[in-house]
Write an enzyme that holds these catalytic residues in place. Structure first.
Site, PDB file in Angstrom:
ATOM      1  N   HIS A 187      38.308  33.806  33.488  1.00 31.22           N
ATOM      2  CA  HIS A 187      38.521  35.249  33.350  1.00 31.22           C
ATOM      3  C   HIS A 187      37.213  35.983  33.058  1.00 31.22           C
ATOM      4  O   HIS A 187      37.010  37.107  33.521  1.00 31.22           O
ATOM      5  CB  HIS A 187      39.540  35.517  32.250  1.00 31.22           C
ATOM      6  CG  HIS A 187      40.956  35.361  32.716  1.00 31.22           C
ATOM      7  ND1 HIS A 187      42.022  35.327  31.866  1.00 31.22           N
ATOM      8  CD2 HIS A 187      41.475  35.244  33.957  1.00 31.22           C
ATOM      9  CE1 HIS A 187      43.138  35.186  32.566  1.00 31.22           C
ATOM     10  NE2 HIS A 187      42.820  35.134  33.835  1.00 31.22           N
ATOM     11  N   CYS A 501      44.509  31.975  54.791  1.00 33.99           N
ATOM     12  CA  CYS A 501      44.475  32.654  53.494  1.00 33.99           C
ATOM     13  C   CYS A 501      43.822  31.801  52.410  1.00 33.99           C
ATOM     14  O   CYS A 501      43.944  32.095  51.229  1.00 33.99           O
ATOM     15  CB  CYS A 501      45.879  33.063  53.063  1.00 33.99           C
ATOM     16  SG  CYS A 501      47.048  31.694  52.977  1.00 33.99           S
TER      17      CYS A 501
END
Length: 571
Positions: A187, A501
């Site tokens: 993060h 993807c």
């Protein structure tokens, strides 16, 4: 010179600022007044939530809603009745102080998340430890380092940066981030990229080798850090920084331009998202649709399953925002490396080959799959939604999912509920079985989307999270390239759209090969779209065919890489 892991691209030049958080010493104390201790704990929770909420709102204003979602995830953890309840039970049951109860309960959760092996779950472990420390600091009266008040030209050097610390950074004053721990998908790395601050992570022992005020240069694109560089290095990287910033600025000219090759082949350039809020970045970077909406994120960070209505609103929001552009939504893909505790899944001995994705959904039709498919069909009335089935290995799985969709369509018709009558249903080609049977699947499905992350993993029999065998994990491996080419050829033969993807869709070394193979759609992180458009519009697919034919004659990854690097350098 030190070599680490690239976490955020760019060149950072400045003086080192060593950021060391006070090490908390958590003691186990016996309490006598349980109610008073619970009230003390609750005040710490409330204060932590207020601080986190303020930080999230500030981040949303300065950077964007998507980045603020990381801290909103912290708010969900702080307000989780199960977590709070377990800490209070520990306080009253063991008669211990709040700091110690928080330590034991939060560590248990963090260890559980970390043991799952998935990058996403690793971040949940980091988030849990972040909120643990924040509550303990409040209880102990310990102040955090004010990372937002660093002087201009600072390069932060830390053991690790928690999401809450990274969110408080002022990008105008911080020219780079260097940490001993962390990874590309942490993060803090995600926030560094959002703040557009160059970052290099995983530099073991760097804090013991650098002092405050040391002149540093970091290359976030290559994962290199130079301490006390000589004048030649300073001049070299100052020039590189100027080139990087110039090229970044030039990419803005590709906003609003069609993605068409030099010989007139139109390509669909779309984005991968995990939450409805991510659609803002897709629009910001001029994405031509959504190639992958990972719906499992709607099921995480909560203690119960999302209702059909909650899912409908999430899918509707994205479909409406994209205003008729295609939105491919992948049905729930859990199990394997993505566990959700409230689902009640038993731990598989080999989760990647076990009870996951479509296998799980078809077994849990009534409580999991049917509500999701109903929500998807209802939301399709508001945009161009396409449904994608993940982890398919045999035709029976696709047919069973398609039959359930047709059954739900009839229910909606009877209830006069609108939906897209001709909604497309495709599959994610990510298993060796699906690749080998692509010619058969292509006759029944509406589209293919190649998931290179898992396709590479299954083709090479490599756990992509295992460092010891990571040298085998490459989409440029000839075996993987043959698989990709075969899938595209089968799809094109039957006239269906073939997309990709996985991370490989934005790889500059793979883009020329994928164009030559005939890939229709490239889906990637929103921030990679403009650079991909620049590359694609500079190529002619006809000219690339010769390049691809030559690349496919090689038998090792290194041969393919060397050839493609040489081709790119000459282009």
């Amino acid at each position: 010179m030190f070599k680490g892991t690239s976490a955020s691209a760019g060149i950072g030049i400045g003086k080192a600022v060593i950021v060391e958080e006070t090490e908390l010493k958590i003691k186990k104390d016996t309490i006598t007044d349980v109610d008073a201790e619970k009230a003390r704990f609750q005040r710490a929770v409330n204060q932590a939530m207020e601080e986190t909420d303020a930080l999230a709102k500030d981040l949303a204003t300065r950077v964007g809603e998507k980045e603020a979602e990381i801290l909103n995830g912290h708010l969900l953890l702080l307000s989780d009745p199960m977590l709070v309840g377990e800490i209070e039970t520990s306080i009253s049951g063991e008669m211990v102080n709040s700091e110690f109860a928080i330590e034991t309960v939060c560590n248990t959760y963090a260890d559980m998340f970390a043991s799952m092996g998935d990058e996403l779950m690793q971040q949940r472990a980091t988030d849990m430890r972040d909120i643990k420390t924040r509550m303990q600091k409040i209880l102990l009266g310990v102040s955090s380092v004010d990372i937002g008040a660093l002087p201009a030209g600072s390069v932060i050097v830390a053991r690790d940066l928690t999401p809450s610390m990274t969110a408080g950074i002022n990008p105008a004053n911080v020219t780079g981030i260097v940490t001993e721990l962390g990874g590309k998908t942490s993060h803090s790395a995600i926030l560094a990229r959002a703040l557009e601050i160059p970052a290099v992570v995983a530099l073991d022992g760097i804090m013991s080798q650098i002092t405050d005020g040391t002149e540093l240069i970091l290359d976030g694109s290559e994962g290199m850090v130079f301490a006390d560089p000589d004048q030649a290095v300073i001049e070299e990287y100052t020039a590189k920084r100027d080139v990087f910033l110039k090229e970044k600025k030039e990419l803005e000219q590709y906003i609003g331009k069609p993605t068409v090759t030099k010989d007139g082949v139109t390509i669909e350039l779309v984005a991968n998202i995990g939450k409805p809020e991510d659609v803002d970045k897709v629009l910001q970077y001029d994405g031509e649709g959504v190639g992958l909406f990972r719906t499992e994120f709607l099921f995480m960070d909560r203690t119960s399953m999302p209702t059909e209505e909650e899912q409908f609103e999430a899918y509707r929001k994205v479909a409406s925002a994209m205003n008729g552009k295609p939105v491919i939504i992948r049905t729930l893909d859990i199990g394997g490396d993505k566990e959700i505790p409230y689902m009640g899944l038993e731990k598989d001995e080999n989760p990647f080959l076990g009870y996951r994705a479509i296998r799980f959904c078809l077994d849990r039709k009534d409580d999991v799959y049917r509500p999701q498919l109903r929500a998807l069909l209802r939301a399709s009335a508001f945009g161009n939604i396409r449904i994608m089935v993940p982890m398919v290995t045999c035709l029976e799985e696709y047919r069973e999912a398609k039959a359930l969709i047709e059954e739900i369509k009839k229910e909606l018709d009877e209830a006069s509920i609108s939906y897209k009558k001709d909604i497309q249903v495709g599959i994610m080609v990510e298993t060796a079985a699906a690749s080998l049977m692509a010619d058969v699947f292509a006759k029944e499905v509406d589209f293919f989307s190649i998931g290179t992350n898992d396709l590479t993993q299954y083709t090479m029999s490599v756990d992509r999270g295992n460092d010891k065998v990571s040298y085998l994990y490459s989409p440029l491996n000839p075996a993987v390239l043959r698989s990709i080419r075969h899938v595209i050829e089968c799809g094109r033969k039957e006239g269906i759209m073939v997309g990709m993807c996985g991370e490989a869709a934005s790889d500059p070394m793979l883009i020329p090969l994928l164009l030559a193979f005939g890939l229709n759609e490239f889906s990637m992180s929103a921030s990679a779209i403009l650079n991909a458009r620049k590359l694609i519009t500079g190529y002619s697919t006809q000219e690339l065919k010769e390049v691809a034919e030559k690349a496919m004659t090689f038998v090792t990854v290194k041969e393919v890489e060397d050839y493609m690097k040489d081709f790119i350098s000459r282009s």
